[in-house]
Enzyme design. Structure first.
Site, PDB file in Angstrom:
ATOM      1  N   SER A 154      -4.788 -42.329  54.501  1.00 24.59           N
ATOM      2  CA  SER A 154      -3.745 -42.750  55.433  1.00 24.59           C
ATOM      3  C   SER A 154      -2.971 -43.901  54.823  1.00 24.59           C
ATOM      4  CB  SER A 154      -4.373 -43.210  56.757  1.00 24.59           C
ATOM      5  OG  SER A 154      -3.425 -43.828  57.609  1.00 24.59           O
TER       6      SER A 154
ATOM      7  N   TYR B  67      -9.715 -49.270  61.531  1.00 26.09           N
ATOM      8  CA  TYR B  67      -9.201 -48.082  60.830  1.00 26.09           C
ATOM      9  C   TYR B  67      -8.660 -48.472  59.461  1.00 26.09           C
ATOM     10  CZ  TYR B  67      -6.836 -43.581  60.230  1.00 26.09           C
ATOM     11  OH  TYR B  67      -6.432 -42.362  59.764  1.00 26.09           O
TER      12      TYR B  67
END
Length: 260
Positions: free
Chosen positions: A138, A151
């Protein structure tokens, strides 16, 4: 590509399911892996892929998965899509349970899969010229943002695992590819992150013209895997045009400035 076989994790929805469809349309044999057996069965019926239900955060389940894959034939590509985010808490308010799950799902599961599948990937590379590992990380691995610490940290750890793996496999015909998407509008990622709040999840994408879709990422994954075997696409960062950076997102129609 009919003789090449890929294992795609996170295959029950989103990018994983789209990747199964994309690879099957190119003639790959595909084994879809995810927790939800009902969704996997439906995808297998739709695409002709095989399916194995497995919770990748469970070490014993991963051992059983590896054993089943060893019995069923060579693996030419591991496509690790499974993972996810939970929560948007500040560091001081973070849920340790959420952080533990994110590290289990994004980092430890990836290590288990690599360790378990490398023998099969090596055999496939020796027989057929090369094999592939591809990891969907990501842009959260590249840029910190408030509310994203858990995250950010998990995806950054996964990205570092990938980059170290590439160095450790130097000299072997096994490619190591990282695909790092920005905003992707899928059915479940943000919904799961926000605890099932559908209104809040849709608000994340409100007014954004043409966010990435799962099919866009799947097309890039297929391109990377089908590039000539001597070409390694180390890191592919992809965002919608409306997202120039992690923190810079245009809401509203995209239009050129006046040229008068």
């Amino acid at each position: 590509m009919a003789n090449r076989r890929a294992v795609v994790t996170g295959a029950s929805s989103g990018i994983g399911a789209a990747t199964v469809r994309a690879l099957r349309s190119s003639g790959w044999d595909v084994i879809g892996v995810a927790r939800r057996e009902d969704r996997l069965s439906a995808l297998a019926a739709e695409t002709g892929a095989s399916a194995i239900a497995c919770d990748l955060t469970n070490p014993e389940a991963v051992d059983a998965l590896i054993a089943e894959l060893e019995k069923s034939g060579p693996v030419h590509a591991l496509v690790q899509v499974a993972g996810g985010a939970r929560g948007t808490d500040r560091v001081e308010d973070a849920s340790i349970d959420d952080w533990q799950w994110m590290f289990d799902a994004n980092v430890l599961a990836t290590q288990r899969l690599v360790a378990g599948l490398l023998p099969s990937l090596r055999r496939a590379a020796a027989a057929d010229g090369h094999a592939d590992t591809l990891f969907v990380t990501s842009t959260a691995a590249q840029t910190a943002y408030a509310g994203g610490a858990g995250y950010n940290a998990a995806k950054a750890a996964e990205a570092m695992l990938v980059r170290v793996l590439r160095q450790e496999l130097n000299g072997e015909p096994i490619r190591v590819v990282e695909v790092a998407p920005g905003m992707v509008h899928t059915e479940e990622f943000t919904l799961n992150r926000l605890g099932g709040d559908a209104v809040a999840a849709e608000a994340v994408y409100s007014g954004v013209e043409a966010p990435l879709l799962a099919d866009d990422v799947a097309d890039v994954i297929r391109y990377a895997l089908e590039s000539p075997g001597h070409v390694n696409l180390d890191l592919i960062t992809m965002r919608p045009v409306a997202q120039s950076a992690q923190h810079l997102l245009a809401r509203g129609p995209l239009r050129v400035r006046s040229i008068d």
